[in-house]
Every structure is written in structure tokens, then in C-alpha cells.
Write a protein that holds these residues in place. Structure first.
Motif, PDB file in Angstrom:
ATOM      1  N   ILE A 142      -2.788  10.866   0.880  1.00 29.80           N
ATOM      2  CA  ILE A 142      -2.529  10.060   1.823  1.00 29.80           C
ATOM      3  C   ILE A 142      -0.620   9.989   1.681  1.00 29.80           C
ATOM      4  N   LEU A 143      -0.379  10.448   2.626  1.00 26.90           N
ATOM      5  CA  LEU A 143       1.663  10.350   2.699  1.00 26.90           C
ATOM      6  C   LEU A 143       1.945   8.151   2.893  1.00 26.90           C
ATOM      7  N   PHE A 144       2.664   8.056   1.421  1.00 30.23           N
ATOM      8  CA  PHE A 144       2.925   7.538   1.552  1.00 30.23           C
ATOM      9  C   PHE A 144       4.446   6.801   1.636  1.00 30.23           C
ATOM     10  N   PRO A 145       4.973   6.030   2.748  1.00 32.41           N
ATOM     11  CA  PRO A 145       6.462   5.513   3.181  1.00 32.41           C
ATOM     12  C   PRO A 145       6.794   5.487   1.551  1.00 32.41           C
ATOM     13  N   SER A 146       8.395   6.525   1.097  1.00 33.03           N
ATOM     14  CA  SER A 146       8.679   5.951   0.386  1.00 33.03           C
ATOM     15  C   SER A 146      10.382   6.461   0.464  1.00 33.03           C
ATOM     16  N   THR A 259       1.438  -5.904   0.610  1.00 35.50           N
ATOM     17  CA  THR A 259       1.842  -6.397   1.061  1.00 35.50           C
ATOM     18  C   THR A 259       3.428  -6.166   2.091  1.00 35.50           C
ATOM     19  N   ALA A 260       2.857  -5.189   2.415  1.00 33.43           N
ATOM     20  CA  ALA A 260       3.612  -4.589   3.287  1.00 33.43           C
ATOM     21  C   ALA A 260       2.895  -5.600   4.543  1.00 33.43           C
ATOM     22  N   SER A 261       2.152  -5.896   4.753  1.00 33.38           N
ATOM     23  CA  SER A 261       1.991  -6.751   5.587  1.00 33.38           C
ATOM     24  C   SER A 261       1.959  -8.191   5.362  1.00 33.38           C
ATOM     25  N   LEU A 262       2.111  -8.365   4.411  1.00 33.65           N
ATOM     26  CA  LEU A 262       2.329 -10.047   4.236  1.00 33.65           C
ATOM     27  C   LEU A 262       4.120 -10.605   4.706  1.00 33.65           C
ATOM     28  N   ILE A 263       4.559  -9.310   4.140  1.00 34.32           N
ATOM     29  CA  ILE A 263       5.810  -8.897   4.420  1.00 34.32           C
ATOM     30  C   ILE A 263       6.363  -9.310   6.065  1.00 34.32           C
TER      31      ILE A 263
ATOM     32  N   THR B 255       3.325  -1.204  -7.707  1.00 33.21           N
ATOM     33  CA  THR B 255       2.978  -1.101  -6.316  1.00 33.21           C
ATOM     34  C   THR B 255       3.535  -2.078  -5.406  1.00 33.21           C
ATOM     35  N   GLY B 256       3.151  -3.027  -5.432  1.00 30.93           N
ATOM     36  CA  GLY B 256       3.351  -4.100  -4.750  1.00 30.93           C
ATOM     37  C   GLY B 256       4.699  -4.780  -4.875  1.00 30.93           C
ATOM     38  N   GLU B 257       5.203  -4.469  -5.912  1.00 26.65           N
ATOM     39  CA  GLU B 257       7.050  -4.472  -5.553  1.00 26.65           C
ATOM     40  C   GLU B 257       7.711  -3.480  -5.437  1.00 26.65           C
ATOM     41  N   GLY B 258       7.503  -2.149  -5.594  1.00 25.24           N
ATOM     42  CA  GLY B 258       7.828  -1.058  -5.705  1.00 25.24           C
ATOM     43  C   GLY B 258       7.662  -0.807  -3.574  1.00 25.24           C
ATOM     44  N   THR B 259       6.584  -1.426  -3.771  1.00 21.36           N
ATOM     45  CA  THR B 259       6.957  -1.362  -1.269  1.00 21.36           C
ATOM     46  C   THR B 259       7.310  -2.979  -1.209  1.00 21.36           C
ATOM     47  N   ALA B 260       7.939  -3.723  -2.143  1.00 25.78           N
ATOM     48  CA  ALA B 260       8.624  -4.755  -1.206  1.00 25.78           C
ATOM     49  C   ALA B 260       9.863  -4.433  -1.473  1.00 25.78           C
ATOM     50  N   SER B 261       9.763  -3.659  -2.701  1.00 30.24           N
ATOM     51  CA  SER B 261      11.710  -3.313  -2.751  1.00 30.24           C
ATOM     52  C   SER B 261      12.180  -1.929  -1.424  1.00 30.24           C
ATOM     53  N   LEU B 262      11.006  -1.071  -1.252  1.00 33.68           N
ATOM     54  CA  LEU B 262      11.803   0.044   0.246  1.00 33.68           C
ATOM     55  C   LEU B 262      11.566  -0.524   1.107  1.00 33.68           C
ATOM     56  N   ILE B 263      10.490  -1.665   1.581  1.00 37.21           N
ATOM     57  CA  ILE B 263      10.571  -2.639   2.617  1.00 37.21           C
ATOM     58  C   ILE B 263      11.951  -3.071   2.844  1.00 37.21           C
ATOM     59  N   GLY B 264      12.535  -3.961   1.353  1.00 37.40           N
ATOM     60  CA  GLY B 264      14.274  -4.611   1.431  1.00 37.40           C
ATOM     61  C   GLY B 264      14.897  -3.647   2.264  1.00 37.40           C
ATOM     62  N   ALA B 265      15.319  -2.285   1.554  1.00 37.95           N
ATOM     63  CA  ALA B 265      15.354  -1.086   0.814  1.00 37.95           C
ATOM     64  C   ALA B 265      15.784  -0.754   2.600  1.00 37.95           C
ATOM     65  N   LYS B 292      13.316 -13.556   1.676  1.00 36.99           N
ATOM     66  CA  LYS B 292      13.551 -13.569  -0.029  1.00 36.99           C
ATOM     67  C   LYS B 292      13.579 -14.367  -1.003  1.00 36.99           C
ATOM     68  N   LYS B 293      14.062 -15.725  -0.396  1.00 38.23           N
ATOM     69  CA  LYS B 293      13.029 -16.783  -1.533  1.00 38.23           C
ATOM     70  C   LYS B 293      11.461 -16.795  -1.785  1.00 38.23           C
ATOM     71  N   ARG B 294      10.736 -16.703  -0.490  1.00 41.88           N
ATOM     72  CA  ARG B 294       9.694 -17.025  -0.699  1.00 41.88           C
ATOM     73  C   ARG B 294       9.066 -15.062  -1.601  1.00 41.88           C
ATOM     74  N   ILE B 295       9.337 -14.581  -1.489  1.00 43.96           N
ATOM     75  CA  ILE B 295       8.670 -13.505  -2.174  1.00 43.96           C
ATOM     76  C   ILE B 295       9.663 -13.171  -3.275  1.00 43.96           C
TER      77      ILE B 295
END
Lengths: 373, 373
Positions: A142-146, A259-263, B255-265, B292-295
């Protein structure tokens, strides 16, 4: 099971994608809406649609853009999400899924798309399309956003098989590199092997062994090997292809999605907090839409089955029209680039080398070597 | 190695946390800033600080709030992030990490905190504090942001051991339930077993076996078992405790941490896109800060080692003052609630039952049973 032609001539110059219209969570109407979307954007695509024709024809007839671009393959049965792969392998012959693969097998279509049961689709793909010579376990990529320049990393396997030994992981590296080359236009993809740390002494024994094997192939197979990577690198810029077993890969993509849907949910909450934040959210709509579009899983919908004689794209079960259309686009792009043939050639060229590498890493007793020679 | 007292009397009524001041990415100054933050918020906490006293004392002396609340345990050596656990086990006696555990072992402190090398900390914890009777593999449990009413799920193991068999997974379920009860105040936590699908026939054999074992303990151990869960449920509201092996768990949190920081960026990029979106971002600041505080992983910083005689909290290696303070808070809370004793009692009460359950699931030949009796 040969597709009954409606207006075959009109489809003559088109790339034909075989579509399993059944088995998705949203039923055939979402699938037909998806292929209509694709047909609207891409005049070069045509379809063979598998499922009960009396259900499908009215859905297709409502959409002018599909006129003359769909052939039907009338199949009465459907593989459900609950069906066990072993059951489908024995009894699946009358299903739309089986039939969709058959069109690829007999050369009528250049790729297949299904939203159905992943395990059943992989099992049927293996028995009907057969594995490429030299491939032990096919994989789903699959392709994972990066944060990569190309915006996505390839990850495999994400669920074709819950096991993978060192040699399977090497094959995944080779196939993933091919996919990144053809799917993401990367000349020399960077391969990373997923582990719990980047130090060479960490992780399970098959990972240490795979580390040694993959490192031997950087030149022949034209990729860079960055060694072990961690979960945080799946969305990062350290590697373009993340190699892992199907159990770990499956947990990782679902964790990323969760994680994305939580955020997303928290972001909505945060913006609903006060009048000021609601005002901000109105102004921020276009920014947030840009973000959403960038990581929307529907827009990169489609796991590609690698290691088979033919291209199969597994769309998300819950795909809507946008999701189905993205999966069709991917199947079309891969068909157009001759990906299946290139991958087969690449794997064939490394089969012997792989054997040598494995023997180097894990020497076979002399008398057995003589027997093989 | 006994802590040298500065003002022991002042600490008499306090709960003492033993802190390894060395080995974190940001050095002892971040650790001292963190304990100062904790001391400022919580008059009941006192510290034993482990590391070179000549380095630590000037850092502590600069902060009035720490006056009379820190005892020093002068240790010359430091465990580095690169040190192999096996090396540290043999040669670690003069290190701040070893010493920090020693204060828990000899009862001078009610919990230990370290930002250092996870593998080494777990290895030393096992040899110095010893495993609880009945526990085969200790585990590291963390809190993962979720849509649960309590805002977090417990997940374990996230990296103590890369392997776990069915019986280990059962122990993780029992220990995770205890932690959720004491750490998140949940009366009857819901336990989920991480897999690649929720159907009972899916996944590796040890998972199917663990499914059967855990289901037998819902009443005795006072939890609900929701069966198999997927990666997307780690941040969801289907279970309060996610049970998995340390390899999968480690990949999942990263993976969760990485996804969260990708979304932040990407969120920052999206807001920088145009003048309008920059204006929106100014108005949205407080909303985004709330999110941000929440996660923020620093605010729930701390993996708890479960299954040992004593409480050890592993802070993130890159923790700053906020992160260290959160880890201290967690160690304090667990010490105050008598968690270590409660967990030990819970495990002890189920050891025999566990043995029975395992025998039921995987019968031991009769002659072996006689030999054991």
C-alpha cells in the motif's frame, strides 16, 4: 466464463479493468459510481463488470458516461466478508470475485479491482493467477502518506500472510522496489526493514538474517538499503519502501488510520469549543481541506497484490465512489506501465541470485549441493 | 550503595521517587528541570537523584523549589543508548541506572524513573528487582490517546520482549487490567487482544490460544474480554487495554507517533499556504493548542514496567522537563495507590488458576503431571 460483449469494438483501444462489483460494504452502487467517476476522467479506461447482471445493468444504464464502456460477466454468487478463504477456494467458482480474476487470467482485462474479502481475494488470486516463479509468499503493498518528496511510502506486506521468513522479506524488498519504481517513479528507491530499533543487534532472528540478504542486492536490484527502520519511519523520509511481515504491516496501517481519525475527531472538537474557534474553523476550511485531501485514505485507496501473474488491486471494503475510482486509477496506471511484466522480469532475474544469497547466508551441506547441481 | 542524606528529615512524610539523572538525550539538566516542575506542583514528592554529584548539585542548587527535597546518590558511570543490555547486566554496577533501581530494591524509594536505554533498564530491573512469582515475561505498558471517556487506552507490551506466547499474553491481560484499574480508575476494564482481524479464525496460533485463555479469566480477574481488536482500535473506544507482543506493540506506538507528527507538520503547511489561512491559524491557535495538549506524548510520558517487585517508569529518551515531570507524576501516583502491592496480589491470586487454564488448553501428559505433584 467469458465476458458477454455489449459493444466490444468501442473498447478495442482501451485498457480494460476487470471489476468485482460485489462484496464491498457499500454494495454495487458504490462500485458503479466509482467506475463512472473513472470513466469520466479517463477516456482510455474500459470495464468488465462482474456480478448479477440484472442488478448491475440498471445501475450502469443510469450513467451516460459508462455507455459502451462496460461489458457484463453475469455471476450469481458473492463472496461475503465472513467467508473463510479456504471455503471460497473450494466453492467460489460462481462468484463475482472468482470471475473478476478469470478475466485477468484469460487476458481479457489488464488488471482486476475488488472491494471484497481480502483473504479470499488473495487465496483466489494465488490459485487462479499463480505465483511468479521464485516468489514464495505474494504480498500486499500500500501507499502510506509520508514526508517524502513523493508524498507516499510503499509498505509491504500489509496482510497477505501473517508470516514471513528472511527470504520472503528479501522478495518483498525486490518487489517493493519495483513497485516504487513504476508506481512512484523513483529511480533508485530506498528500502528499509521494519524493526523495533535501528541497531543491528535488535529484533527477531529472521530480521537479522533478512538484513544480511537484502544488503547483498542493492546493486543488482538497483535500490539503496537503509537498514532497519522503526514504526515512526513509515510516515517519514528515511526510506521509500518499508518491508515487513503481513501481521506487523497490517497492525501498522490500521494504527496509522486510527491515529489519523482520532486526530480528525479531536480537531473538530477543538474547533467547536468556542465562538472564536468556530470562526477560525470557517476561515481554516480550505487549509483543513488541503490537509484532508493530502492524507485522505480514499485517494490512495488500493492495496496491490505483488508476486502474481497479473495485477490485482484490493480496494478498501468501505470504499465509496472516490475510493473505488482511486483503485481503478491505480490498476490502470500499473497496466499502462507494463508493471506486471516488468516485475516478473525483475523477480526472474534475481531468482538465481536469491538462491545464491540464501546459501551464502545459511550454507547447505556439501552433499546436498552436489545433489542439486 | 546507600543514598547520602542531605536533609532526610524533611523528606520523612514524602513519597520518594528514585530518579536516574543520566542517559537521556537531553542530559541531566532536563531531568533536574523536570523534577523541579514536579516538586513545584506536588509538595508530597521527594527525590533520590542518581549520577555524578558534582554535575548534579549545581543544577539542583539553582532551583529553590528543590531545596531539602533531593538526596544524592553519587555514581560515576552512565548507561549509554548504544550499550547492549547484556553488557550492562555484567558491567553496570557503577551506573546511575543500576543505582536508581537499587533505591527501590532496598525500600528507600517507592518508584524509579529513568530516561535511559530501555533494553538495559528492563534487563537491570529484572535482575535487581526480580520478576513477580508467576510472571514469565515482564511487560512495558503505555497510555495511548483514544476516544475512550478516560481519553487513553493502556497498551502492553510495547517493547520489553520481542516475543510472547499465549501464557505471556494472558499475564499481560491480567497486569494490564490491574494497571487500568489503578492508573485510569476503571472498575472493570475491557481487554482486547491485538490481531489482524476480529474473526476468531484469524491470526497466529498463539493468539488463538491466548483468546481461549483470557476468556476464562473475565470473572476471577474482574475484566471484560472483547476478543480480538485491530490496529485502529488502539486509539478507539472498543477496549481499554490492548494486549500484544512487544514487537507489534513497539511498531504500533511508533507508527502512531509518526502519523501524529506527520499530520502536525502538514497542518502547519496547510496554515502557511495563503494570507487567509495564516489569519485563520492565528484565530485557531487556542483550538490547536487544546488539541496538541490532548495528544502531546510528553503529557502521558512514561512506560510502566509491569511484573516486577517494584515500580519502574521508563520516560522517553528525548523527554524535556514536561516529559520528565509527567513520568515522575505517574511513578508518584502508582506509589501512592499501592499499585505494586495490588498487582503482586492480583498476579499471585491467579497463578494457580493460570496453570489450570493452560493445562486445560494444552494438556500435559499424565506422567509429567505426577512428576510435578
Amino acid at each position: 466464463m467469458t465476458a458477454q460483449s455489449d459493444q466490444t469494438t468501442a473498447n478495442a483501444d482501451r485498457i480494460i479493468i476487470s471489476v468485482d462489483a460485489m462484496g464491498g460494504d457499500n454494495g454495487p452502487s458504490a462500485v458503479v459510481a466509482g467506475i463512472a467517476k473513472s470513466a469520466d476522467k479517463n477516456p482510455q479506461v474500459g470495464f468488465i463488470l462482474h456480478g448479477p447482471e440484472e442488478t448491475l445493468r440498471p445501475l450502469v444504464d443510469k450513467r451516460d458516461v459508462l455507455s459502451g464502456r462496460v461489458r457484463y460477466c453475469d455471476t450469481p454468487d458473492v463472496v461475503s466478508m465472513e467467508d473463510k478463504p479456504s471455503h471460497v477456494m473450494r466453492n467460489g467458482k460462481g462468484t463475482s470475485m472468482w470471475s473478476a480474476l478469470e478475466s485477468v487470467r484469460n487476458g481479457e482485462a489488464q488488471g482486476a479491482v475488488s472491494c471484497g474479502n481480502t483473504g479470499a481475494l488473495m487465496a483466489l488470486s494465488v490459485i487462479r493467477l499463480r505465483k511468479l516463479p521464485g516468489v514464495n509468499r505474494p504480498a500486499i503493498a500500500i501507499l502510506f502518506p509520508s514526508t517524502n518528496p513523493q508524498n507516499f511510502n510503499v509498505m509491504l506486506d500489509v496482510g497477505a500472510d501473517i508470516r514471513a521468513d528472511a527470504r520472503d522479506l528479501l522478495q518483498y524488498a525486490l518487489m517493493g522496489a519495483s513497485y516504487a519504481r513504476n508506481g512512484l517513479n523513483l529511480k533508485r528507491p530506498r528500502i528499509g526493514l521494519l524493526n523495533v530499533g535501528t541497531e543491528e543487534h535488535k529484533g527477531r532472528s529472521e530480521l537479522k538474517e533478512a538484513h544480511g540478504l537484502i544488503a547483498q542486492f542493492t546493486d543488482q536490484a538497483d535500490f539503496d538499503f537503509v537498514g532497519f527502520v522503526e514504526g515512526s519511519d513509515i510516515s517519514g523520509n528515511k526510506a521509500d519502501v518499508i518491508v515487513t511481515d503481513g501481521f506487523t504491516g497490517n497492525v501498522a496501517i490500521k494504527t496509522g488510520e486510527g491515529t489519523a481519525s482520532l486526530i480528525g475527531a479531536l480537531l473538530r472538537q477543538a474547533f467547536e469549543y468556542s465562538i472564536l474557534s468556530r470562526l477560525a474553523s470557517v476561515l481554516a476550511i480550505s487549509s483543513l481541506d488541503r490537509l484532508k485531501k493530502r492524507i485522505d485514505p480514499r485517494r490512495v485507496n488500493g492495496g496491490v497484490f505483488l508476486g502474481l501473474n497479473g495485477t490485482v488491486v484490493k480496494s478498501h471494503g468501505s470504499a465509496d465512489a472516490t475510493g473505488v475510482s482511486a483503485a481503478v486509477k491505480l490498476a490502470f496506471k500499473l497496466a499502462q506501465s507494463g508493471f506486471a511484466e516488468r516485475l516478473a522480469a525483475r523477480v526472474a532475474s534475481t531468482v538465481e541470485l536469491t538462491q545464491d544469497a540464501v546459501e551464502l547466508a545459511d550454507p547447505v551441506p556439501e552433499h546436498q549441493k552436489e545433489g542439486q547441481a
